[in-house]
Design a protein around this motif. Structure first.
Motif, mmCIF file in Angstrom:
data_model
loop_
_atom_site.group_PDB
_atom_site.id
_atom_site.type_symbol
_atom_site.label_atom_id
_atom_site.label_comp_id
_atom_site.label_asym_id
_atom_site.label_seq_id
_atom_site.Cartn_x
_atom_site.Cartn_y
_atom_site.Cartn_z
ATOM 1 N N TYR A 28 0.730 -1.338 0.310
ATOM 2 C CA TYR A 28 -0.330 -0.148 -0.139
ATOM 3 C C TYR A 28 1.042 1.425 -0.462
ATOM 4 N N LEU A 29 2.257 1.141 0.546
ATOM 5 C CA LEU A 29 3.018 2.640 0.082
ATOM 6 C C LEU A 29 3.704 2.746 -1.236
ATOM 7 N N ASN A 30 3.411 1.197 -2.444
ATOM 8 C CA ASN A 30 4.125 2.201 -3.038
ATOM 9 C C ASN A 30 3.133 2.557 -4.039
ATOM 10 N N LYS A 66 -12.816 10.488 0.598
ATOM 11 C CA LYS A 66 -12.419 9.320 0.034
ATOM 12 C C LYS A 66 -11.403 9.654 -0.188
ATOM 13 N N THR A 67 -10.867 8.003 -0.402
ATOM 14 C CA THR A 67 -9.351 8.241 -0.703
ATOM 15 C C THR A 67 -9.336 6.822 -1.387
ATOM 16 N N ALA A 68 -8.069 7.216 -1.954
ATOM 17 C CA ALA A 68 -7.718 5.961 -3.475
ATOM 18 C C ALA A 68 -6.140 6.082 -3.506
ATOM 19 N N ILE A 69 -5.374 4.578 -4.031
ATOM 20 C CA ILE A 69 -3.958 4.390 -3.939
ATOM 21 C C ILE A 69 -3.625 4.632 -5.708
ATOM 22 N N VAL A 70 -2.914 5.414 -5.900
ATOM 23 C CA VAL A 70 -2.221 5.198 -6.988
ATOM 24 C C VAL A 70 -1.629 4.353 -7.546
ATOM 25 N N PRO A 71 -1.012 3.019 -8.611
ATOM 26 C CA PRO A 71 0.121 2.669 -8.561
ATOM 27 C C PRO A 71 1.095 3.699 -8.710
ATOM 28 N N ARG A 72 1.930 2.885 -8.465
ATOM 29 C CA ARG A 72 3.833 3.682 -8.647
ATOM 30 C C ARG A 72 3.655 3.565 -10.317
ATOM 31 N N GLU A 73 2.922 2.756 -10.949
ATOM 32 C CA GLU A 73 3.460 2.059 -12.007
ATOM 33 C C GLU A 73 2.821 3.676 -13.108
ATOM 34 N N LEU A 74 1.370 3.917 -13.229
ATOM 35 C CA LEU A 74 0.977 4.923 -13.622
ATOM 36 C C LEU A 74 1.534 5.647 -13.519
ATOM 37 N N LEU A 75 2.078 6.394 -12.441
ATOM 38 C CA LEU A 75 3.118 7.833 -11.855
ATOM 39 C C LEU A 75 4.027 7.918 -12.915
ATOM 40 N N ALA A 76 5.330 6.504 -13.641
ATOM 41 C CA ALA A 76 6.471 6.232 -14.453
ATOM 42 C C ALA A 76 6.241 7.507 -15.100
ATOM 43 N N ARG A 77 4.923 6.771 -15.794
ATOM 44 C CA ARG A 77 5.069 6.980 -17.021
ATOM 45 C C ARG A 77 5.039 8.763 -17.832
ATOM 46 N N ILE A 78 4.407 9.482 -16.244
ATOM 47 C CA ILE A 78 4.650 10.960 -16.274
ATOM 48 C C ILE A 78 5.925 11.619 -16.611
ATOM 49 N N ASP A 94 -15.755 2.797 -8.283
ATOM 50 C CA ASP A 94 -15.406 1.763 -8.306
ATOM 51 C C ASP A 94 -13.810 1.233 -8.530
ATOM 52 N N ASP A 95 -13.591 2.340 -7.407
ATOM 53 C CA ASP A 95 -11.839 2.324 -7.546
ATOM 54 C C ASP A 95 -11.204 1.995 -8.511
ATOM 55 N N GLN A 103 -2.647 13.301 -24.697
ATOM 56 C CA GLN A 103 -3.543 12.065 -24.668
ATOM 57 C C GLN A 103 -3.242 10.607 -24.664
ATOM 58 N N ILE A 104 -2.674 10.844 -23.703
ATOM 59 C CA ILE A 104 -2.474 9.186 -22.925
ATOM 60 C C ILE A 104 -3.296 9.075 -21.316
ATOM 61 N N THR A 105 -3.737 8.713 -21.403
ATOM 62 C CA THR A 105 -4.177 7.728 -19.936
ATOM 63 C C THR A 105 -4.011 6.385 -20.000
ATOM 64 N N THR A 106 -3.561 6.165 -18.479
ATOM 65 C CA THR A 106 -3.103 4.758 -18.225
ATOM 66 C C THR A 106 -4.364 5.172 -16.735
ATOM 67 N N SER A 107 -5.223 4.003 -16.995
ATOM 68 C CA SER A 107 -6.030 3.387 -15.383
ATOM 69 C C SER A 107 -5.684 1.629 -15.510
ATOM 70 N N SER A 108 -6.063 1.755 -13.874
ATOM 71 C CA SER A 108 -6.136 0.189 -12.780
ATOM 72 C C SER A 108 -6.797 0.804 -11.967
ATOM 73 N N LYS A 109 -6.989 -0.513 -11.324
ATOM 74 C CA LYS A 109 -7.751 -0.282 -9.994
ATOM 75 C C LYS A 109 -6.926 -0.315 -8.851
ATOM 76 N N ALA A 110 -6.545 0.852 -8.340
ATOM 77 C CA ALA A 110 -6.665 1.227 -6.670
ATOM 78 C C ALA A 110 -5.725 0.322 -6.051
ATOM 79 N N ILE A 111 -4.852 0.337 -5.566
ATOM 80 C CA ILE A 111 -3.467 -0.266 -5.017
ATOM 81 C C ILE A 111 -4.724 -0.958 -2.889
ATOM 82 N N PRO A 112 -4.978 -1.795 -2.859
ATOM 83 C CA PRO A 112 -5.769 -2.363 -1.657
ATOM 84 C C PRO A 112 -4.412 -1.961 -0.619
ATOM 85 N N GLY A 113 -6.238 -2.042 0.589
ATOM 86 C CA GLY A 113 -5.072 -1.388 1.952
ATOM 87 C C GLY A 113 -4.800 -0.366 2.268
ATOM 88 N N LEU A 114 -4.948 -0.442 3.474
ATOM 89 C CA LEU A 114 -4.802 0.701 4.284
ATOM 90 C C LEU A 114 -4.468 2.341 4.531
#
Length: 203
Positions: A28-30, A66-78, A94-95, A103-114
């Motif tokens: 959940y820290l990644n 509301k909270t959500a954790i964005v995976p680091r992999e999505l940030l690496a593309r910036i 739906d998380d 013009q580039i969008t990447t998406s995934s499910k949020a990282i679960p965990g607290l």
């Protein structure tokens, strides 16, 4: 709430990414926490030894936190830089989280965990008592300062003894904290004699 979007500069995202864990067993820290509350959006990253938070504004007024954790992999593309497009981070019911730049969008499910309660770590005041700080963390604070402020100003580390040190980079919407480490050896240190004694040939 169906979808909430936060817009911020690519440089700010890259600065926060410096503080996020990488391949940590505490999965959940990644990533990057997005905390939505009213019109405020707090973006937070930590690796357990340091933490950084940035306050932005969302496009929707959120009634309930509301909270959500964005995976680091999505940030690496910036991509950051003077001509870089702003970054849009979206959180859906739906998380699903997405990151858009240009013009580039990447998406995934949020990282679960607290995600840790980051506000508990930030000290309301500091003692000024010096402490040992990991030099790499200090270097990253310098990078974050340049990314967030666009200037080469020097950050101020407000030492706090054995408690978390508070970092001031001159940006009211950015705050960072670094945990000090304890010296593991009790052996005293003195500079080598050759560094402080005059050479015999010069006497």
């Amino acid at each position: 709430m169906s979808k909430v979007t936060v817009s911020l500069s690519a440089s700010v995202v890259k600065a926060l990414e410096l503080f996020a864990a990488k391949n940590d067993i505490r999965y959940y820290l990644n990533g990057l926490l997005v905390e939505l509350c009213g019109e405020d959006a707090f973006l937070v990253a930590t690796d357990g030894h340091r933490i950084a938070a940035f306050r932005a504004t969302s496009d929707v007024n959120v009634d309930e936190r509301k909270t959500a954790i964005v995976p680091r992999e999505l940030l690496a593309r910036i991509v950051s830089g003077r001509s870089a497009h702003p970054v849009l981070i979206a959180v859906e019911d739906d998380d699903t989280v997405s990151v858009t730049q240009g013009q580039i969008t990447t998406s995934s499910k949020a990282i679960p965990g607290l995600f840790p309660n980051w506000r508990k770590v930030i000290p309301a005041s500091t003692t000024g008592i010096a402490a040992q700080i990991n030099p790499k963390y200090v270097a990253d604070i310098g990078k974050a300062t340049r990314l967030v402020t666009g200037a080469n100003g020097l950050p101020n580390i407000r030492y706090n003894g054995e408690g978390p040190a508070l970092v001031d980079i001159g940006e009211p919407n950015f705050v960072a904290v670094i945990m000090p480490y304890r010296e593991t050896t009790e052996k005293s240190y003195a500079p080598p004699k050759w560094a402080i004694e005059a050479a015999e040939s010069l006497v």
